[in-house]
Motif scaffolding. Structure first.
Motif, short mmCIF file in Angstrom:
data_model
loop_
_atom_site.label_atom_id
_atom_site.label_comp_id
_atom_site.label_asym_id
_atom_site.label_seq_id
_atom_site.Cartn_x
_atom_site.Cartn_y
_atom_site.Cartn_z
N PRO A 1 0.80 -1.22 0.00
CA PRO A 1 0.00 0.00 0.00
C PRO A 1 0.84 1.28 0.00
N ARG A 2 2.02 1.23 0.62
CA ARG A 2 2.87 2.43 0.66
C ARG A 2 4.31 2.11 0.29
N GLU A 3 4.57 0.95 -0.25
CA GLU A 3 5.92 0.55 -0.62
C GLU A 3 5.99 0.33 -2.13
N ARG A 4 7.16 0.61 -2.69
CA ARG A 4 7.36 0.40 -4.13
C ARG A 4 8.81 0.11 -4.43
N VAL A 5 9.02 -0.51 -5.58
CA VAL A 5 10.36 -0.77 -6.10
C VAL A 5 10.55 0.18 -7.29
N VAL A 6 11.66 0.91 -7.28
CA VAL A 6 11.90 1.95 -8.28
C VAL A 6 13.22 1.67 -8.99
N LEU A 7 13.23 1.81 -10.32
CA LEU A 7 14.46 1.73 -11.11
C LEU A 7 14.93 3.15 -11.39
N VAL A 8 16.19 3.44 -11.00
CA VAL A 8 16.75 4.78 -11.18
C VAL A 8 18.07 4.65 -11.91
N GLU A 9 18.26 5.45 -12.97
CA GLU A 9 19.52 5.45 -13.71
C GLU A 9 20.37 6.62 -13.22
N VAL A 10 21.57 6.29 -12.77
CA VAL A 10 22.49 7.31 -12.26
C VAL A 10 23.89 6.99 -12.77
N GLY A 11 24.48 7.87 -13.54
CA GLY A 11 25.87 7.76 -13.95
C GLY A 11 26.24 6.43 -14.59
N GLY A 12 25.46 5.93 -15.51
CA GLY A 12 25.79 4.70 -16.20
C GLY A 12 25.41 3.44 -15.44
N GLN A 13 24.77 3.56 -14.31
CA GLN A 13 24.32 2.40 -13.55
C GLN A 13 22.83 2.51 -13.30
N VAL A 14 22.19 1.38 -13.13
CA VAL A 14 20.77 1.34 -12.81
C VAL A 14 20.64 0.79 -11.39
N LEU A 15 20.02 1.58 -10.54
CA LEU A 15 19.80 1.18 -9.16
C LEU A 15 18.38 0.68 -8.98
N VAL A 16 18.24 -0.45 -8.31
CA VAL A 16 16.93 -0.97 -7.94
C VAL A 16 16.74 -0.58 -6.49
N LEU A 17 15.78 0.31 -6.24
CA LEU A 17 15.58 0.87 -4.90
C LEU A 17 14.26 0.40 -4.32
N GLY A 18 14.28 0.11 -3.05
CA GLY A 18 13.06 -0.16 -2.29
C GLY A 18 12.69 1.09 -1.55
N VAL A 19 11.52 1.62 -1.82
CA VAL A 19 11.10 2.89 -1.24
C VAL A 19 9.91 2.65 -0.33
N THR A 20 10.04 3.09 0.92
CA THR A 20 8.96 3.04 1.90
C THR A 20 8.73 4.46 2.40
N PRO A 21 7.70 4.69 3.18
CA PRO A 21 7.49 6.05 3.70
C PRO A 21 8.61 6.54 4.61
N THR A 22 9.36 5.62 5.21
CA THR A 22 10.38 6.04 6.16
C THR A 22 11.80 6.01 5.60
N ASN A 23 12.08 5.17 4.59
CA ASN A 23 13.46 5.12 4.08
C ASN A 23 13.51 4.62 2.65
N VAL A 24 14.71 4.70 2.07
CA VAL A 24 15.00 4.22 0.73
C VAL A 24 16.22 3.33 0.83
N ARG A 25 16.14 2.11 0.29
CA ARG A 25 17.26 1.17 0.35
C ARG A 25 17.60 0.69 -1.04
N THR A 26 18.90 0.50 -1.27
CA THR A 26 19.37 -0.06 -2.53
C THR A 26 19.22 -1.57 -2.47
N LEU A 27 18.42 -2.12 -3.38
CA LEU A 27 18.21 -3.56 -3.41
C LEU A 27 19.20 -4.25 -4.33
N HIS A 28 19.55 -3.58 -5.45
CA HIS A 28 20.46 -4.18 -6.42
C HIS A 28 21.03 -3.08 -7.30
#
Length: 152
Positions: A86-113
């Motif tokens: 309900p409030r969590e999502r997985v986000v793909l972000v491209e930064v400087g030639g790399q793609v980060l898979v991020l886990g985003v919650t209301p309280t924090n953001v973590r790099t998953l891969h």
């Protein structure tokens, strides 16, 4: 018989003054102006429309310019997001030639891969998806619909 109080002279003549000033408005012999044509105000209307559209486009350009990321966020590009709760999502972000898979919650953001940028470019949307429990369902459905249409 009752007597009305005496009013000042200026108050007694106000209605007479008003009727004298308004009489040209109600005169029957006053000339009526001709009805305006359709094209009389067309140029003015088109000029006003052009000004309003110009202001609208100028405001849209200004909003786009002001909302563009500056500084460190300029190299950041969000490729996609998928809700996993309900409030969590997985986000793909491209930064400087790399793609980060991020886990985003209301309280924090973590790099998953972390993936190299080329890893996502090798996958195409036409490639069969075999990651589901039933294999390539989309491809199977498309083939069965084609067979059904061919049989008719």
């Amino acid at each position: 018989m009752t007597q009305f109080p005496k009013l000042p002279r200026s108050v007694r003549f106000v209605p007479l003054a008003l009727t004298a000033a308004a009489s040209p408005l109600f005169a029957a012999d006053a000339a009526t102006p001709a009805a305006p044509g359709i094209t009389d105000g067309l140029g003015q209307m088109l000029l006003g429309l052009a000004v309003v559209l110009g202001l609208l486009l100028g405001c849209l350009w200004l909003i786009k310019k002001l909302s563009a990321p500056h500084g460190a966020a300029a190299g950041l590009k969000v490729l996609g997001a998928v809700p996993v709760g309900p409030r969590e999502r997985v986000v793909l972000v491209e930064v400087g030639g790399q793609v980060l898979v991020l886990g985003v919650t209301p309280t924090n953001v973590r790099t998953l891969h972390t993936l190299p940028e080329e890893a996502l470019q090798n996958t195409s949307p036409d490639a069969p998806a075999t990651s589901g429990p039933f294999g390539d369902f989309q491809g199977w459905l498309k083939r069965s619909m084609e067979r059904r249409n061919d049989a008719k």
